[in-house]
Design a protein around this motif. Structure first.
Motif, short mmCIF file in Angstrom:
data_model
loop_
_atom_site.label_atom_id
_atom_site.label_comp_id
_atom_site.label_asym_id
_atom_site.label_seq_id
_atom_site.Cartn_x
_atom_site.Cartn_y
_atom_site.Cartn_z
N LEU A 1 25.92 17.94 16.84
CA LEU A 1 25.41 18.01 18.51
C LEU A 1 24.22 19.09 18.64
O LEU A 1 23.22 18.91 19.13
N TYR B 1 20.37 18.13 19.49
CA TYR B 1 19.85 18.81 20.46
C TYR B 1 18.30 19.64 20.05
O TYR B 1 17.53 19.59 20.69
N SER C 1 14.63 18.75 20.95
CA SER C 1 14.06 19.53 21.68
C SER C 1 12.44 19.98 20.99
O SER C 1 11.49 20.39 21.65
N GLU D 1 14.39 13.83 24.71
CA GLU D 1 15.70 14.02 25.47
C GLU D 1 16.67 13.24 24.77
O GLU D 1 16.43 12.06 24.29
N VAL D 2 17.67 13.98 24.78
CA VAL D 2 18.88 13.24 24.45
C VAL D 2 19.74 12.43 25.66
O VAL D 2 19.79 13.07 26.75
N SER E 1 22.47 11.89 27.57
CA SER E 1 23.65 12.66 27.67
C SER E 1 24.73 11.98 28.10
O SER E 1 25.99 12.22 28.04
N VAL F 1 26.77 11.16 24.86
CA VAL F 1 27.22 12.56 24.15
C VAL F 1 28.87 12.93 24.44
O VAL F 1 29.61 12.77 23.68
#
Length: 75
Positions: free
Chosen positions: A20, A24, A28, A33-34, A36, A39
């Protein structure tokens, strides 16, 4: 240094949190963008599977898997 037992759950949890963090970090660095939304459920699923696998390994080490105890035979 004493040798310790292999802890499957700690390995899975550590691998998950490392993956994780790398996800991220890469997102970045690439200005992305992840999502979320996936996640947290995915992390819960992986931790649950790791916990189940760790419990099964621990139970098999203790001999709870229906193994016979040959020390107490009826003969």
């Amino acid at each position: 240094m004493r040798k310790h037992r292999f802890d499957l759950y700690a390995l899975v949890a550590g691998g998950l949190f490392t993956a994780l963090a790398v996800l991220y970090l890469v997102a970045s660095l690439n200005d992305r963008e992840v999502n979320s939304r996936f996640v947290l459920p995915l992390a819960c699923i992986v931790l649950g599977a790791g916990g189940l696998a760790g419990a099964l390994v621990a139970a098999s080490r203790r001999g709870r898997g229906g193994a016979r105890d040959d020390d107490h035979s009826l003969e």
